[in-house]
Design an enzyme around this catalytic site. Sequence first.
Site, mmCIF file in Angstrom:
data_model
loop_
_atom_site.group_PDB
_atom_site.id
_atom_site.type_symbol
_atom_site.label_atom_id
_atom_site.label_comp_id
_atom_site.label_asym_id
_atom_site.label_seq_id
_atom_site.Cartn_x
_atom_site.Cartn_y
_atom_site.Cartn_z
ATOM 1 N N HIS A 131 0.841 -1.198 0.000
ATOM 2 C CA HIS A 131 0.000 0.000 0.000
ATOM 3 C C HIS A 131 0.878 1.250 0.000
ATOM 4 O O HIS A 131 2.067 1.179 0.296
ATOM 5 C CB HIS A 131 -0.917 0.039 1.239
ATOM 6 C CG HIS A 131 -2.088 -0.897 1.144
ATOM 7 N ND1 HIS A 131 -1.991 -2.224 1.498
ATOM 8 C CD2 HIS A 131 -3.374 -0.706 0.724
ATOM 9 C CE1 HIS A 131 -3.180 -2.808 1.311
ATOM 10 N NE2 HIS A 131 -4.030 -1.910 0.843
ATOM 11 N N LYS A 135 -0.590 4.982 4.688
ATOM 12 C CA LYS A 135 -1.469 4.033 5.388
ATOM 13 C C LYS A 135 -1.070 3.908 6.855
ATOM 14 O O LYS A 135 0.103 3.702 7.171
ATOM 15 C CB LYS A 135 -1.433 2.671 4.679
ATOM 16 C CG LYS A 135 -2.426 1.696 5.259
ATOM 17 C CD LYS A 135 -2.813 0.606 4.285
ATOM 18 C CE LYS A 135 -3.799 -0.382 4.897
ATOM 19 N NZ LYS A 135 -5.062 0.238 5.330
HETATM 20 N N1 LIG Z 1 -12.790 -0.899 3.028
HETATM 21 C C1 LIG Z 1 -12.259 -0.409 1.903
HETATM 22 O O1 LIG Z 1 -12.659 -0.758 0.777
HETATM 23 C C2 LIG Z 1 -11.171 0.612 2.010
HETATM 24 C C3 LIG Z 1 -10.783 1.045 3.245
HETATM 25 N N2 LIG Z 1 -9.884 2.049 3.379
HETATM 26 C C4 LIG Z 1 -9.665 2.524 4.741
HETATM 27 O O2 LIG Z 1 -10.353 3.763 4.898
HETATM 28 C C5 LIG Z 1 -9.680 4.595 5.822
HETATM 29 C C6 LIG Z 1 -9.430 5.962 5.197
HETATM 30 O O3 LIG Z 1 -8.564 5.821 4.096
HETATM 31 P P1 LIG Z 1 -8.067 7.107 3.258
HETATM 32 O O4 LIG Z 1 -9.220 7.899 2.788
HETATM 33 O O5 LIG Z 1 -7.079 6.587 2.300
HETATM 34 O O6 LIG Z 1 -7.309 7.925 4.411
HETATM 35 P P2 LIG Z 1 -7.063 9.503 4.502
HETATM 36 O O7 LIG Z 1 -5.993 9.699 5.520
HETATM 37 O O8 LIG Z 1 -6.857 10.061 3.131
HETATM 38 O O9 LIG Z 1 -8.462 10.061 5.058
HETATM 39 C C7 LIG Z 1 -8.883 9.947 6.396
HETATM 40 C C8 LIG Z 1 -9.583 11.234 6.770
HETATM 41 O O10 LIG Z 1 -10.167 11.102 8.067
HETATM 42 C C9 LIG Z 1 -10.086 12.381 8.681
HETATM 43 N N3 LIG Z 1 -10.266 12.314 10.140
HETATM 44 C C10 LIG Z 1 -9.337 12.451 11.130
HETATM 45 N N4 LIG Z 1 -9.960 12.358 12.331
HETATM 46 C C11 LIG Z 1 -11.279 12.160 12.087
HETATM 47 C C12 LIG Z 1 -12.422 11.997 12.921
HETATM 48 N N5 LIG Z 1 -12.340 12.025 14.257
HETATM 49 N N6 LIG Z 1 -13.616 11.811 12.317
HETATM 50 C C13 LIG Z 1 -13.731 11.778 10.963
HETATM 51 N N7 LIG Z 1 -12.686 11.958 10.138
HETATM 52 C C14 LIG Z 1 -11.469 12.136 10.688
HETATM 53 C C15 LIG Z 1 -8.711 12.889 8.271
HETATM 54 O O11 LIG Z 1 -8.631 14.296 8.415
HETATM 55 C C16 LIG Z 1 -8.652 12.439 6.808
HETATM 56 O O12 LIG Z 1 -9.161 13.453 5.964
HETATM 57 C C17 LIG Z 1 -8.449 3.818 6.241
HETATM 58 O O13 LIG Z 1 -8.716 3.127 7.445
HETATM 59 C C18 LIG Z 1 -8.239 2.805 5.105
HETATM 60 O O14 LIG Z 1 -7.571 1.642 5.510
HETATM 61 C C19 LIG Z 1 -9.300 2.633 2.313
HETATM 62 C C20 LIG Z 1 -9.610 2.221 1.039
HETATM 63 C C21 LIG Z 1 -10.571 1.170 0.793
HETATM 64 O O1 LIG Z 2 -5.652 2.195 3.284
HETATM 65 C C1 LIG Z 2 -5.919 1.857 2.114
HETATM 66 O O2 LIG Z 2 -5.595 2.548 1.136
HETATM 67 C C2 LIG Z 2 -6.671 0.615 1.907
HETATM 68 N N1 LIG Z 2 -7.172 0.032 2.956
HETATM 69 C C3 LIG Z 2 -7.982 -1.142 2.978
HETATM 70 C C4 LIG Z 2 -7.296 -2.219 3.771
HETATM 71 O O3 LIG Z 2 -6.687 -1.922 4.818
HETATM 72 O O4 LIG Z 2 -7.385 -3.382 3.394
HETATM 73 C C5 LIG Z 2 -8.460 -1.551 1.614
HETATM 74 C C6 LIG Z 2 -7.532 -1.254 0.479
HETATM 75 O O5 LIG Z 2 -6.554 -2.257 0.410
HETATM 76 C C7 LIG Z 2 -6.907 0.113 0.534
#
Ligand SMILES: NC(=O)C1=CN([C@@H]2O[C@H](COP(=O)(O)OP(=O)(O)OC[C@H]3O[C@@H](n4cnc5c(N)ncnc54)[C@H](O)[C@@H]3O)[C@@H](O)[C@H]2O)C=CC1
Ligand SMILES: O=C(O)C1=N[C@H](C(=O)O)C[C@H](O)C1
Length: 234
Positions: A131, A135
């Site tokens: 990743h 992350k």
């Molecule tokens: N399940 C899935 O398909 C996927 C899951 N993810 C997960 O989603 C999460 C976010 O990923 P990204 O958008 O890449 O991260 P990112 O770091 O770009 O975005 C996270 C956002 O949350 C905000 N934040 C901080 N404290 C907060 C609070 N108390 N309440 C609400 N928002 C707050 C931050 O300011 C930031 O803008 C991660 O845990 C990642 O692993 C990411 C991609 C796919």
């Molecule tokens: O943080 C990410 O970017 C992603 N998080 C998810 C995970 O922890 O599996 C899903 C995806 O792989 C991208």
Amino acid sequence: MKIALIGYGKMGKTIEKIAQERGHTITHRISDDIANHDLKTTDIAIDFSIPDAAFRNITSCFQQGVPVISGTTGWLKKYEEAVRVCNENNSGFIYASNFSLGVNLFFELNKNLAKMMSGFKDYSVSMEEVHHTQKLDAPSGTAITLAEQIIANNNKKGWKLDTAGEDEIPITAKRIENVPGTHTISYESKVDTIKIEHIAHSREGFALGAVIASEWLNGKQGVFTMKDVLFQNM
Ligand SMILES: NC(=O)C1=CN([C@@H]2O[C@H](COP(=O)(O)OP(=O)(O)OC[C@H]3O[C@@H](n4cnc5c(N)ncnc54)[C@H](O)[C@@H]3O)[C@@H](O)[C@H]2O)C=CC1
Ligand SMILES: O=C(O)C1=N[C@H](C(=O)O)C[C@H](O)C1
């Protein structure tokens, strides 16, 4: 549908674009404490925030009568408690470590392959996830789901980052600039290697899956998975 985005980072912004293209309205773009926001006028909340805030975000939505789609990883020790709060408030909930159709197909392939390999002791299983460098958690939520599926269908007892014991699955987590998410499972013997791999080319697949899950959950009560959303007839 009126959608509140909880976490307005890389995923929040990609979800916003896809949700608007599908005719939905974004009511909130939240990146701070959920207590500062009144969500009562929204239909559904989509949480892609940070591991430390996810549980509080999710349960606060249930308490305000708002169902939740959550993709945030790294908070799962509290999943059962979140389920309890959802049910107490007669709300709706879908959590998935990965919302993309491709990874959910890959999950099914992984379970079948693990089952098939369980009788062949000459092969040892391992996993690698790659990743982007921002992350926060390792291994990825998707890698943990894949490992749990192998454990349930093979004779492994657990998983470990890097060096694992004889009956554990070793997971390697690499962080490389701009990689959206790659997961590889290898079964290796002295004479050959069998590999399955999922490579995300962008975040669009995750985001589309989360919006489709929101559309599916709207108006339903209870706790569901992406399997219910995507493969209802399987
Ligand atoms: N399940 C899935 O398909 C996927 C899951 N993810 C997960 O989603 C999460 C976010 O990923 P990204 O958008 O890449 O991260 P990112 O770091 O770009 O975005 C996270 C956002 O949350 C905000 N934040 C901080 N404290 C907060 C609070 N108390 N309440 C609400 N928002 C707050 C931050 O300011 C930031 O803008 C991660 O845990 C990642 O692993 C990411 C991609 C796919
Ligand atoms: O943080 C990410 O970017 C992603 N998080 C998810 C995970 O922890 O599996 C899903 C995806 O792989 C991208």
